[in-house]
Design a protein around this motif. Structure first.
Motif, short mmCIF file in Angstrom:
data_model
loop_
_atom_site.label_atom_id
_atom_site.label_comp_id
_atom_site.label_asym_id
_atom_site.label_seq_id
_atom_site.Cartn_x
_atom_site.Cartn_y
_atom_site.Cartn_z
N ILE A 107 85.51 39.59 -56.23
CA ILE A 107 86.45 40.42 -55.47
C ILE A 107 86.48 41.83 -56.05
O ILE A 107 86.41 42.82 -55.31
CB ILE A 107 87.85 39.79 -55.47
N GLN A 108 86.58 41.93 -57.35
CA GLN A 108 86.65 43.24 -57.99
C GLN A 108 85.39 44.06 -57.71
O GLN A 108 85.47 45.24 -57.36
CB GLN A 108 86.84 43.10 -59.49
N THR A 109 84.24 43.44 -57.82
CA THR A 109 82.98 44.14 -57.59
C THR A 109 82.88 44.66 -56.16
O THR A 109 82.58 45.84 -55.94
CB THR A 109 81.79 43.21 -57.89
N TRP A 110 83.13 43.79 -55.18
CA TRP A 110 82.94 44.19 -53.79
C TRP A 110 84.02 45.12 -53.29
O TRP A 110 83.74 46.00 -52.46
CB TRP A 110 82.78 42.96 -52.91
N THR A 168 85.54 47.32 -55.17
CA THR A 168 85.18 48.60 -55.77
C THR A 168 84.06 49.27 -54.97
O THR A 168 84.11 50.48 -54.70
CB THR A 168 84.74 48.41 -57.23
N ARG A 169 83.08 48.50 -54.57
CA ARG A 169 81.99 49.06 -53.77
C ARG A 169 82.49 49.54 -52.41
O ARG A 169 82.06 50.59 -51.92
CB ARG A 169 80.88 48.02 -53.58
N LEU A 170 83.40 48.77 -51.81
CA LEU A 170 83.98 49.17 -50.53
C LEU A 170 84.73 50.50 -50.68
O LEU A 170 84.59 51.39 -49.84
CB LEU A 170 84.92 48.09 -50.00
N GLY A 171 85.50 50.63 -51.74
CA GLY A 171 86.20 51.88 -52.00
C GLY A 171 85.25 53.04 -52.18
O GLY A 171 85.51 54.16 -51.73
N VAL A 231 82.29 53.32 -50.81
CA VAL A 231 81.76 53.66 -49.48
C VAL A 231 82.78 54.48 -48.70
O VAL A 231 82.44 55.47 -48.06
CB VAL A 231 81.36 52.38 -48.71
N VAL A 232 84.06 54.08 -48.78
CA VAL A 232 85.11 54.83 -48.08
C VAL A 232 85.21 56.25 -48.64
O VAL A 232 85.34 57.21 -47.88
CB VAL A 232 86.46 54.09 -48.17
N MET A 233 85.12 56.38 -49.97
CA MET A 233 85.15 57.72 -50.57
C MET A 233 83.94 58.55 -50.11
O MET A 233 84.08 59.75 -49.83
CB MET A 233 85.15 57.63 -52.09
N PHE A 234 82.79 57.93 -50.03
CA PHE A 234 81.60 58.63 -49.57
C PHE A 234 81.77 59.14 -48.14
O PHE A 234 81.48 60.30 -47.84
CB PHE A 234 80.38 57.70 -49.66
N VAL A 235 82.28 58.27 -47.27
CA VAL A 235 82.52 58.66 -45.88
C VAL A 235 83.53 59.80 -45.82
O VAL A 235 83.35 60.76 -45.06
CB VAL A 235 82.98 57.45 -45.04
N GLY A 236 84.59 59.71 -46.61
CA GLY A 236 85.58 60.78 -46.65
C GLY A 236 84.99 62.10 -47.12
O GLY A 236 85.31 63.16 -46.58
N ILE A 248 90.90 60.06 -50.42
CA ILE A 248 92.01 59.55 -51.24
C ILE A 248 92.20 58.05 -51.01
O ILE A 248 92.47 57.30 -51.97
CB ILE A 248 93.29 60.34 -50.95
N ALA A 249 92.06 57.60 -49.76
CA ALA A 249 92.19 56.17 -49.48
C ALA A 249 91.14 55.36 -50.24
O ALA A 249 91.43 54.30 -50.80
CB ALA A 249 92.07 55.92 -47.98
N GLY A 250 89.92 55.87 -50.30
CA GLY A 250 88.87 55.19 -51.07
C GLY A 250 89.19 55.15 -52.55
O GLY A 250 88.96 54.14 -53.22
N ALA A 251 89.75 56.23 -53.07
CA ALA A 251 90.15 56.25 -54.48
C ALA A 251 91.24 55.23 -54.76
O ALA A 251 91.24 54.57 -55.81
CB ALA A 251 90.60 57.65 -54.88
N ILE A 252 92.18 55.09 -53.84
CA ILE A 252 93.25 54.10 -54.01
C ILE A 252 92.67 52.69 -54.00
O ILE A 252 93.06 51.84 -54.81
CB ILE A 252 94.33 54.28 -52.92
N VAL A 253 91.72 52.43 -53.11
CA VAL A 253 91.09 51.10 -53.06
C VAL A 253 90.37 50.80 -54.37
O VAL A 253 90.47 49.69 -54.91
CB VAL A 253 90.13 51.01 -51.85
#
Length: 108
Positions: free
Chosen positions: A52-55, A57-60, A62-67, A91-96
Motif C-alpha cells: 500500500i505504501q509503495t503504490w 506513494t507512486r500514485l501521489g 503521478v498526481v504531482m507530475f500531472v499537476g 499540492i494534492a499529490g504531495a498530500i497523498v
C-alpha cells in the motif's frame, strides 16, 4: 486477414474491459493465498502495508507530475485558472505522498 486479427484484438479488449474487476479480485486473492501459504499473518500484514505504501506513494508522484504539467501549460498560455488547478493538483499529490509516508504509523 488483417481485419479478422483486428476484430479479435477488439473483442479481447472489450472482454478485458468488461471483466477487469473480476481479474483484479482473482489477482488479489491469488497474492493473498500465496502470502498466507508462505508466511504468518504478521508478515502478510507487513507485506500488504508495504505494498500500500509503495503504490500510494507512486500514485501521489503521478498526481504531482500531472499537476506540474498542468501548471507549466498554464504559464505557457498565461491562463490563471489552469495555473491554479495545476498548483492544486500538485499540492494534492504531495498530500497523498505524505499520507503514504505515514502508513507505517497507521498500520503499526
Amino acid at each position: 486477414m488483417k481485419n479478422k486479427i483486428l476484430n479479435a484484438f477488439i473483442k479481447t479488449g472489450n472482454f478485458i474491459n468488461k471483466n477487469i474487476a473480476l481479474f483484479a479480485c482473482i489477482f488479489i486473492v491469488g497474492i493473498t493465498a500465496t502470502g498466507v501459504a508462505n508466511a504468518s499473518a504478521d508478515s502478510l500484514w507487513n507485506t500488504v502495508s508495504n505494498l500500500i505504501q509503495t503504490w500510494v506513494t507512486r500514485l501521489g508522484g503521478v498526481v504531482m507530475f500531472v499537476g506540474g504539467v498542468m501548471f507549466g501549460l498554464g504559464w505557457k498560455s498565461d491562463d490563471a485558472e489552469q495555473k491554479s488547478r495545476g498548483i492544486s493538483t500538485l499540492i494534492a499529490g504531495a498530500i497523498v505522498i505524505a499520507v503514504a509516508a505515514l502508513t507505517s504509523t497507521f498500520f503499526a
